[in-house]
Scaffold this motif. Sequence first.
Motif, short mmCIF file in Angstrom:
data_model
loop_
_atom_site.label_atom_id
_atom_site.label_comp_id
_atom_site.label_asym_id
_atom_site.label_seq_id
_atom_site.Cartn_x
_atom_site.Cartn_y
_atom_site.Cartn_z
N THR A 197 72.80 49.63 56.52
CA THR A 197 74.06 49.60 55.79
C THR A 197 73.81 49.28 54.32
O THR A 197 73.05 48.37 54.01
CB THR A 197 75.02 48.53 56.38
N ASP A 198 74.44 50.03 53.41
CA ASP A 198 74.29 49.77 51.98
C ASP A 198 74.81 48.38 51.63
O ASP A 198 75.67 47.82 52.33
CB ASP A 198 75.07 50.80 51.16
N ALA A 199 74.30 47.83 50.53
CA ALA A 199 74.75 46.52 50.04
C ALA A 199 75.32 46.65 48.63
O ALA A 199 74.69 47.25 47.76
CB ALA A 199 73.60 45.52 50.05
N ASP A 200 76.53 46.11 48.43
CA ASP A 200 77.13 45.98 47.11
C ASP A 200 77.26 44.50 46.80
O ASP A 200 77.96 43.76 47.52
CB ASP A 200 78.51 46.64 47.08
N LEU A 201 76.56 44.06 45.74
CA LEU A 201 76.46 42.63 45.47
C LEU A 201 76.93 42.30 44.07
O LEU A 201 76.69 43.05 43.11
CB LEU A 201 74.99 42.18 45.62
N LYS A 202 77.60 41.16 43.95
CA LYS A 202 77.95 40.60 42.65
C LYS A 202 76.78 39.77 42.13
O LYS A 202 76.13 39.05 42.90
CB LYS A 202 79.20 39.72 42.77
N ILE A 203 76.53 39.85 40.83
CA ILE A 203 75.48 39.06 40.19
C ILE A 203 76.12 38.02 39.29
O ILE A 203 76.92 38.37 38.41
CB ILE A 203 74.53 39.96 39.36
N GLN A 204 75.80 36.76 39.48
CA GLN A 204 76.32 35.68 38.64
C GLN A 204 75.17 34.77 38.22
O GLN A 204 74.17 34.65 38.92
CB GLN A 204 77.37 34.87 39.40
N LEU A 205 75.35 34.12 37.08
CA LEU A 205 74.35 33.20 36.55
C LEU A 205 74.96 31.82 36.38
O LEU A 205 76.01 31.67 35.73
CB LEU A 205 73.82 33.70 35.20
N ALA A 206 74.31 30.81 36.96
CA ALA A 206 74.72 29.42 36.75
C ALA A 206 73.93 28.90 35.56
O ALA A 206 72.74 28.61 35.66
CB ALA A 206 74.43 28.58 37.99
N SER A 207 74.59 28.78 34.40
CA SER A 207 73.95 28.30 33.18
C SER A 207 74.28 26.83 32.98
O SER A 207 74.85 26.18 33.85
CB SER A 207 74.44 29.12 31.98
N GLN A 208 73.94 26.30 31.81
CA GLN A 208 74.29 24.91 31.52
C GLN A 208 75.80 24.73 31.38
O GLN A 208 76.30 23.61 31.51
CB GLN A 208 73.58 24.46 30.23
N ASN A 209 76.53 25.81 31.14
CA ASN A 209 77.97 25.72 30.92
C ASN A 209 78.79 26.25 32.10
O ASN A 209 79.99 26.48 31.97
CB ASN A 209 78.34 26.51 29.66
N GLY A 210 78.17 26.47 33.24
CA GLY A 210 78.89 26.95 34.40
C GLY A 210 78.59 28.41 34.69
O GLY A 210 77.74 29.04 34.06
N TRP A 211 79.32 28.99 35.65
CA TRP A 211 79.08 30.36 36.08
C TRP A 211 79.50 31.37 35.03
O TRP A 211 80.58 31.27 34.43
CB TRP A 211 79.86 30.66 37.36
N ILE A 212 78.63 32.37 34.80
CA ILE A 212 78.96 33.50 33.95
C ILE A 212 78.51 34.77 34.65
O ILE A 212 77.66 34.74 35.54
CB ILE A 212 78.29 33.41 32.56
N THR A 213 79.11 35.89 34.26
CA THR A 213 78.69 37.19 34.79
C THR A 213 77.90 37.91 33.70
O THR A 213 78.44 38.16 32.61
CB THR A 213 79.90 38.04 35.19
N PRO A 214 76.62 38.23 33.94
CA PRO A 214 75.81 38.86 32.89
C PRO A 214 76.42 40.19 32.45
O PRO A 214 76.71 41.06 33.28
CB PRO A 214 74.46 39.08 33.57
N ALA A 215 76.63 40.34 31.17
CA ALA A 215 77.23 41.57 30.63
C ALA A 215 76.34 42.76 30.95
O ALA A 215 75.14 42.76 30.68
CB ALA A 215 77.43 41.44 29.12
N GLY A 216 76.94 43.79 31.54
CA GLY A 216 76.19 44.99 31.88
C GLY A 216 75.49 44.91 33.21
O GLY A 216 74.91 45.90 33.67
N HIS A 217 75.49 43.74 33.82
CA HIS A 217 74.81 43.56 35.12
C HIS A 217 75.74 42.82 36.08
O HIS A 217 75.33 41.87 36.75
CB HIS A 217 73.51 42.80 34.94
N GLU A 218 76.96 43.27 36.16
CA GLU A 218 77.94 42.57 36.99
C GLU A 218 77.68 42.76 38.48
O GLU A 218 77.94 41.87 39.29
CB GLU A 218 79.35 43.06 36.65
#
Length: 534
Positions: free
Chosen positions: A341-362
């Motif tokens: 089965t294919d996988a569709d995944l969200k990418i998030q980064l936990a930085s020093q300021n909390g969760w962000i979504t990398p621009a261009g790599h959502e």
Amino acid sequence: MINRTTQSLLGALGVLALALGVAEVHPPKGQAAASGASVRTAVQQTTLVCPPPVQGSSGTTQYSLAAPGGSGSAGGSGSASGTLTPLSAPIDGSATANTGGASPSASATSPSPSASAKGKAHASSSAKASASANAASPAAGSSAAPAPAASPIAQLTQLGGATTAKAPSGSNAPGMIATAGGALAPGFTVQQTTLSSKGLAGTGCSAPSTDFWFVGADTAKGTTAYLELSNAQDVNADADVQIYGANGEVDDTVASNINIPALGTSRMLLSSLVQPGNDGQNLAVHVLVRSGQVAAALHESQDGNGSDWIPATTLDSSAVIPGLPGDVQKFGLTVAVPGDTDADLKIQLASQNGWITPAGHETIHVKAGMVDYVDLSNVTHGQPGALRLTPSDPKQATPFVASVFASGHGDIAYLSGTAPLTRRGTVAGNQSGSSILLTAPNGAATVTVSSIGNGGSPTSKTVRITAGSTVAVQPQVPAGASTYAVTITPTSGGPVYAAREIGDKDGLTIQQIPDDGSTVLIPSVIQNPAILVQ
């Protein structure tokens, strides 16, 4: 007159009365026995295996041992000591893996790995015979490791202490088996760190198991990757290897029924396990042990770029990859989906300021049975972080494996999806400038970071991590200690994920920090005489 049936019944009742009498004299003790609750207790024996170092002719390798102990460990039974002992030298399995090889031997110094020249369906008869013999052996599945005949190169006897040892020099240095018993078994940890012309390469020595995934390996020109399978038992083991790439499982893999000699290591050049023309980048490697238990490790070296060990990971439908350092400028994400089965995944980064979504790599979409790679560039922007991969649609959760490639300090390092700390984690072999990277993905958490060394007094500090963020902590070096270990103990909130970075002029290496296995949960056992009459 008493007939024979009556005599038999009376005899059975007598045996039952005797059994009940013994149970009454020696009942389970404590509240757990009364309630039937499971009991968590300190482990009494720990066995770890270190892969043969890839150090070349001029590199040096240091082993760092630590024994933080644990609650109740002081009263443990058995020998209160930890030792590090060589296994036999690694056997190069590359040539025999491609040609079918010779019949495997039980010797620890002379056996050759036996593998099929045409894949799993055409395994050589000698390899099949070896697998059958191993499967039939009652010791093949045992996790208990016998004491090797070689003399230990290091011994640790101090609870809450640490020590070091150097590996033999040269390109044929053996793997190591590390064992600890009694009070030193809980949390016993060994770190292997190599300094060579390729930079720094480090890995935590691991417990033998039967299933391993490695993600991000290459077999392309300019890259050398070695798969090392080490066997700490006194019987041969047998394993298969599957390799996945951008176009699915690599055809004609020469990796079936590989024999791993007792108390030895089979070392295979990864490119030798695929037919010519099937070389690729960002591969996923699956090691499945068919008989016995082994410790698997994968080392990669890139010409002009550095080298390190790729940590093992496990299949899951979500993953947290902690330990992305702030002083590294290049990252890449590799995801493999071995199912149908294919996988569709969200990418998030936990930085020093909390969760962000990398621009261009959502998000990332990976087809079933294939591998995909995303160049994340400088995703951390100078701050430490952790990646989180979750299903874009929670109702469509697909198991996958993932890793992150990091390049900096003139070297490379690898990170993988890992488990959070639940009780305590330990990492040995810290150096001046080491950093501990802590992430609390879901809720704020507090941990205690403690340092123990081979001299001086232990030190501790309390660290708070806000929800969805990553913090970097400089552990305190115990006074007078030349090497030291760090323990991380969650005290509130969480969960918490942890990693340790060593990054300096010599190179870069990062180790993620799982639970150190200081305790084990004993299944519930209750007093129930009715079982005797069922």
